[in-house]
Design a protein around this motif. Structure first.
Motif, PDB file in Angstrom:
ATOM      1  N   LEU A  27       0.747  -1.402   0.031  1.00 11.92           N
ATOM      2  CA  LEU A  27       0.019   0.168   0.129  1.00 11.92           C
ATOM      3  C   LEU A  27       1.026   1.172   0.010  1.00 11.92           C
ATOM      4  N   THR A  28       0.399   2.281  -0.664  1.00  9.25           N
ATOM      5  CA  THR A  28       1.038   3.657  -0.569  1.00  9.25           C
ATOM      6  C   THR A  28       0.820   4.266   0.776  1.00  9.25           C
ATOM      7  N   PRO A  29       1.726   5.068   1.142  1.00  8.77           N
ATOM      8  CA  PRO A  29       1.323   5.823   2.482  1.00  8.77           C
ATOM      9  C   PRO A  29      -0.007   6.328   2.719  1.00  8.77           C
ATOM     10  N   GLU A  30      -0.410   7.112   1.456  1.00 11.28           N
ATOM     11  CA  GLU A  30      -1.817   7.523   1.539  1.00 11.28           C
ATOM     12  C   GLU A  30      -2.657   6.418   1.675  1.00 11.28           C
ATOM     13  N   GLN A  31      -2.609   5.063   1.090  1.00 10.49           N
ATOM     14  CA  GLN A  31      -3.454   4.081   1.175  1.00 10.49           C
ATOM     15  C   GLN A  31      -3.456   3.492   2.815  1.00 10.49           C
ATOM     16  N   GLN A  32      -2.224   3.413   3.504  1.00 12.99           N
ATOM     17  CA  GLN A  32      -2.045   2.937   4.682  1.00 12.99           C
ATOM     18  C   GLN A  32      -2.801   3.853   5.681  1.00 12.99           C
ATOM     19  N   LEU A  33      -2.654   5.264   5.507  1.00 11.75           N
ATOM     20  CA  LEU A  33      -3.330   6.229   6.496  1.00 11.75           C
ATOM     21  C   LEU A  33      -4.872   6.183   6.380  1.00 11.75           C
ATOM     22  N   ALA A  34      -5.297   5.822   5.077  1.00 11.87           N
ATOM     23  CA  ALA A  34      -6.879   5.808   4.832  1.00 11.87           C
ATOM     24  C   ALA A  34      -7.320   4.523   5.448  1.00 11.87           C
ATOM     25  N   LYS A  35      -6.468   3.546   5.491  1.00 13.24           N
ATOM     26  CA  LYS A  35      -6.899   2.032   6.221  1.00 13.24           C
ATOM     27  C   LYS A  35      -6.774   2.358   7.583  1.00 13.24           C
ATOM     28  N   PRO A  45      -8.470  18.399  17.930  1.00 10.00           N
ATOM     29  CA  PRO A  45      -6.922  17.844  18.470  1.00 10.00           C
ATOM     30  C   PRO A  45      -6.691  18.397  19.824  1.00 10.00           C
ATOM     31  N   VAL A  46      -5.844  17.514  20.291  1.00  8.57           N
ATOM     32  CA  VAL A  46      -5.480  17.874  21.629  1.00  8.57           C
ATOM     33  C   VAL A  46      -3.638  17.972  21.561  1.00  8.57           C
ATOM     34  N   ARG A  47      -3.413  18.604  22.682  1.00  4.94           N
ATOM     35  CA  ARG A  47      -1.912  18.936  22.866  1.00  4.94           C
ATOM     36  C   ARG A  47      -1.093  17.766  23.221  1.00  4.94           C
ATOM     37  N   CYS A  48      -1.603  16.906  24.271  1.00  2.00           N
ATOM     38  CA  CYS A  48      -0.756  15.840  24.628  1.00  2.00           C
ATOM     39  C   CYS A  48      -1.548  14.492  24.601  1.00  2.00           C
ATOM     40  N   ILE A  49      -0.912  13.209  24.760  1.00  2.00           N
ATOM     41  CA  ILE A  49      -1.378  12.270  24.828  1.00  2.00           C
ATOM     42  C   ILE A  49      -0.534  11.298  25.918  1.00  2.00           C
ATOM     43  N   ASP A  50      -1.208  10.306  26.541  1.00  2.00           N
ATOM     44  CA  ASP A  50      -0.403   9.372  27.306  1.00  2.00           C
ATOM     45  C   ASP A  50       0.197   8.526  26.686  1.00  2.00           C
ATOM     46  N   PRO A  51       1.650   8.438  26.800  1.00  2.00           N
ATOM     47  CA  PRO A  51       2.154   7.245  25.710  1.00  2.00           C
ATOM     48  C   PRO A  51       2.112   5.773  26.356  1.00  2.00           C
ATOM     49  N   ARG A  52       1.944   5.968  27.672  1.00  2.00           N
ATOM     50  CA  ARG A  52       1.637   4.556  28.238  1.00  2.00           C
ATOM     51  C   ARG A  52       0.163   4.006  27.861  1.00  2.00           C
ATOM     52  N   LEU A  53      -0.964   4.785  27.412  1.00  2.00           N
ATOM     53  CA  LEU A  53      -1.974   4.306  26.863  1.00  2.00           C
ATOM     54  C   LEU A  53      -2.011   4.326  25.445  1.00  2.00           C
ATOM     55  N   ASN A  54      -1.024   4.548  24.878  1.00  2.00           N
ATOM     56  CA  ASN A  54      -0.946   4.621  23.410  1.00  2.00           C
ATOM     57  C   ASN A  54       0.501   3.970  22.943  1.00  2.00           C
ATOM     58  N   MET A  55       0.760   2.776  23.419  1.00  2.03           N
ATOM     59  CA  MET A  55       2.023   2.076  22.999  1.00  2.03           C
ATOM     60  C   MET A  55       2.107   1.555  21.620  1.00  2.03           C
ATOM     61  N   ASN A  56       0.745   1.104  21.168  1.00  2.00           N
ATOM     62  CA  ASN A  56       0.877   0.701  19.717  1.00  2.00           C
ATOM     63  C   ASN A  56       1.131   1.987  18.628  1.00  2.00           C
ATOM     64  N   THR A  57       2.183   1.847  17.966  1.00  2.00           N
ATOM     65  CA  THR A  57       2.446   2.816  17.265  1.00  2.00           C
ATOM     66  C   THR A  57       2.794   2.404  15.708  1.00  2.00           C
ATOM     67  N   GLN A  58       2.253   2.984  14.737  1.00  4.99           N
ATOM     68  CA  GLN A  58       2.369   2.722  13.305  1.00  4.99           C
ATOM     69  C   GLN A  58       2.985   3.939  12.610  1.00  4.99           C
ATOM     70  N   VAL A  59       4.039   3.718  12.085  1.00  9.75           N
ATOM     71  CA  VAL A  59       4.893   4.730  11.493  1.00  9.75           C
ATOM     72  C   VAL A  59       4.495   4.537   9.695  1.00  9.75           C
ATOM     73  N   ILE A  60       4.014   5.618   9.397  1.00  7.32           N
ATOM     74  CA  ILE A  60       3.421   5.693   7.914  1.00  7.32           C
ATOM     75  C   ILE A  60       4.536   6.409   7.254  1.00  7.32           C
ATOM     76  N   ASP A  61       5.168   5.830   6.096  1.00  4.21           N
ATOM     77  CA  ASP A  61       6.521   6.452   5.628  1.00  4.21           C
ATOM     78  C   ASP A  61       6.404   7.821   5.039  1.00  4.21           C
ATOM     79  N   GLY A  62       7.091   8.861   5.413  1.00  2.00           N
ATOM     80  CA  GLY A  62       7.002  10.031   4.732  1.00  2.00           C
ATOM     81  C   GLY A  62       5.850  10.762   5.302  1.00  2.00           C
ATOM     82  N   THR A  63       4.856  10.299   6.020  1.00  2.70           N
ATOM     83  CA  THR A  63       3.440  10.986   6.289  1.00  2.70           C
ATOM     84  C   THR A  63       3.243  11.333   7.780  1.00  2.70           C
ATOM     85  N   ALA A  64       2.811  10.314   8.629  1.00  2.00           N
ATOM     86  CA  ALA A  64       2.493  10.433   9.704  1.00  2.00           C
ATOM     87  C   ALA A  64       2.896   9.196  10.772  1.00  2.00           C
TER      88      ALA A  64
END
Length: 135
Positions: A27-35, A45-64
């Motif tokens: 998938l392209t980065p745009e398709q990954q983000l859409a999925k 939008p919020v200023r901060c998040i608690d990283p302990r509650l958001n440990m699952n992380t998906q890096v989308i190449d060059g995007t987000a």
């Protein structure tokens, strides 16, 4: 108080994604983000998040970066997003009292040699919540 937290992307997730890549077109980065955002609506939008509650992380190449799983996930479109690659380790220099905030900088390190690969500066986090089916 300055806190440094290491966000490791789950090796099993990456291994599974790599195995699945051979079976299906990538998938392209745009398709990954859409999925990732499919079936969800954006919140305020919020200023901060608690990283302990958001440990699952998906890096989308060059995007987000997408943090979390379940009912609500958080979309981060950082400054210098073109430096993002799904094979980096994110190291956050958190200045928000144990929270990951829009004033923080995240260093990007090579997964194998730990070489520095650049950085991204956080923006506000946009929550995306699953739409409840009408019933």
């Amino acid at each position: 108080m300055k806190t440094t937290v290491l966000f490791l992307l789950a090796a099993a997730t990456l291994a599974g994604a790599a195995g699945a890549a051979g079976a299906a077109p990538k998938l392209t980065p745009e398709q990954q983000l859409a999925k990732a955002l499919e079936g969800r609506v954006a919140g305020k939008p919020v200023r901060c998040i608690d990283p302990r509650l958001n440990m699952n992380t998906q890096v989308i190449d060059g995007t987000a970066i997408v943090y979390g799983s379940g009912q609500t996930i958080y979309l981060q479109k950082p400054v210098n997003a073109q430096s993002l690659r799904n094979d980096v380790i994110l190291v956050a220099d958190m200045r928000g009292g144990g929270q990951l905030c829009n004033i923080d900088v995240v260093q990007l390190h090579d997964r194998i040699n730990w070489w520095w690969r650049g950085f991204v500066s956080m923006n506000q986090f946009v929550p995306y919540t699953k739409v409840q089916p009408a019933g």
